[in-house]
Design an enzyme around this catalytic site. Structure first.
Site, PDB file in Angstrom:
ATOM      1  N   TYR A   7       0.822  -1.220   0.000  1.00 10.72           N
ATOM      2  CA  TYR A   7       0.000   0.000   0.000  1.00 10.72           C
ATOM      3  C   TYR A   7       0.852   1.266   0.000  1.00 10.72           C
ATOM      4  O   TYR A   7       0.317   2.361  -0.087  1.00 10.72           O
ATOM      5  CB  TYR A   7      -1.088  -0.003   1.078  1.00 10.72           C
ATOM      6  CG  TYR A   7      -0.666  -0.204   2.521  1.00 10.72           C
ATOM      7  CD1 TYR A   7       0.369   0.507   3.111  1.00 10.72           C
ATOM      8  CD2 TYR A   7      -1.385  -1.099   3.324  1.00 10.72           C
ATOM      9  CE1 TYR A   7       0.693   0.343   4.436  1.00 10.72           C
ATOM     10  CE2 TYR A   7      -1.064  -1.277   4.658  1.00 10.72           C
ATOM     11  CZ  TYR A   7      -0.023  -0.553   5.211  1.00 10.72           C
ATOM     12  OH  TYR A   7       0.308  -0.723   6.531  1.00 10.72           O
ATOM     13  N   LYS A  27       5.180   4.160   4.958  1.00  9.13           N
ATOM     14  CA  LYS A  27       5.860   3.101   4.194  1.00  9.13           C
ATOM     15  C   LYS A  27       6.299   3.633   2.821  1.00  9.13           C
ATOM     16  O   LYS A  27       7.345   3.231   2.307  1.00  9.13           O
ATOM     17  CB  LYS A  27       4.947   1.888   4.005  1.00  9.13           C
ATOM     18  CG  LYS A  27       4.544   1.178   5.296  1.00  9.13           C
ATOM     19  CD  LYS A  27       5.647   0.297   5.842  1.00  9.13           C
ATOM     20  CE  LYS A  27       5.135  -0.596   6.966  1.00  9.13           C
ATOM     21  NZ  LYS A  27       6.211  -1.297   7.684  1.00  9.13           N
TER      22      LYS A  27
END
Ligand code: COA
Length: 265
Positions: free
Chosen positions: A149, A164
């Protein structure tokens, strides 16, 4: 499976190394002959994991209660590692924090709690370990645990997805900046993996589990040991020409979202 002693004598710091994927990575590196430093915010997870490594593989293990959000604690972790083992050869940035929360309900503190662990913590650890790898002159390896994601977007986990994404960017940036120091920087993006934490939080009921499984073209959940084995390859000399790479290990889950959805099954 890599040959025994592939990581003979290497010194590896693993953040979040007491449980789940971090613990599996520690076990695999110990099997391959590494000396280990387990860092975790939760001291109660550290000693049992360290004992398991010593008992199973006779590994040398240092435990270091560390909150990766606090640069001084990260410095202390790296200092203690060098004092005990003489170098840092491998850093695995595995510590993470996450919870589901729609963006409009997420408070600034909630945002910061996750971004500080995932993005800032990864930088603090990479910087502190990287400086010592550079000073040591022997190079080294940094491995970051990310998620797909980071590039698809993560509805319900905007904090983690954005953090991330930053770590993917950090992986590629440091791979180039530090290549001439013989430091390789790679990442693994695991899909759903069978750990106690994920099982109890993310697919707690058989219904949710079965709905989630439909999204994985490979038709199963990953196991920590396969992530650990791939991570060992990436930090080993067998992968000496690989840097700045993100290895997706998700049974095709993120690709399966395309066009016909639900894993195309
Ligand atoms: N939903 C909404 N907000 C939440 C939340 C949730 N489930 N969990 C925490 N928050 C918010 C808190 O409300 C607080 O914000 P506020 O002060 O505006 O109320 C903020 O986040 C900080 O909360 P706190 O409990 O002090 O955070 P922490 O720093 O101790 O821990 C995490 C935050 C993310 C690390 C914690 O959820 C955690 O330990 N999770 C387990 C580890 C984990 O997530 N592993 C999975 C890795 S993928």
């Amino acid at each position: 499976m890599l040959p025994d002693r592939t990581l003979d004598g290497r010194v590896a710091i693993i953040t979040g190394g007491g449980t789940g994927i971090g613990r599996a990575i520690a076990l695999e590196y110990a099997r391959l002959g590494a000396r280990l430093v387990l860092a975790s915010r939760s001291p109660e997870h550290l000693e049992p994991a360290a004992e398991e490594l010593r008992a199973t593989f006779g590994a040398e293990v240092l435990t270091a209660p560390t909150d990766v959000r606090v640069p001084e604690q990260v410095e202390r972790l790296c200092e203690e590692t060098v004092r005990r083992f003489g170098s840092i050869d491998i850093l695995v940035n595995n510590a993470a924090g996450n919870f589901f929360c729609p963006a409009e309900k997420l408070s600034p503190n909630g945002w910061q709690a996750v971004v500080n662990i995932v993005l800032n913590g990864t930088f603090y650890c990479s910087r502190a370990a990287g400086l010592r790898m550079i000073a040591g002159g022997r190079g080294g390896n940094i491995l970051n645990l990310v998620a797909t994601y980071a590039w698809t977007g993560g509805p319900g986990t905007i904090h983690s997805a954005c953090a991330k994404a930053g770590v993917v960017c950090m992986t590629r940036t440091l791979a180039v900046e530090w290549a001439h120091h013989k430091i390789r920087v790679n990442a693994i993006a695991p899909g759903p993996v069978e750990t106690e934490g994920a099982g109890s939080k993310l697919w707690a009921t058989p219904e949710v589990r079965s709905a989630m499984l439909k999204t994985v073209p490979r038709g199963r959940i990953g196991i920590p040991e396969e992530i650990a084995q791939a991570s060992a390859y990436l930090v080993s000399d067998f992968a000496d020409f690989i840097t700045g790479e993100v290895l997706v290990m998700d049974g095709g889950q993120w690709l399966g979202k395309g066009m016909f959805g639900e894993g195309n099954r």
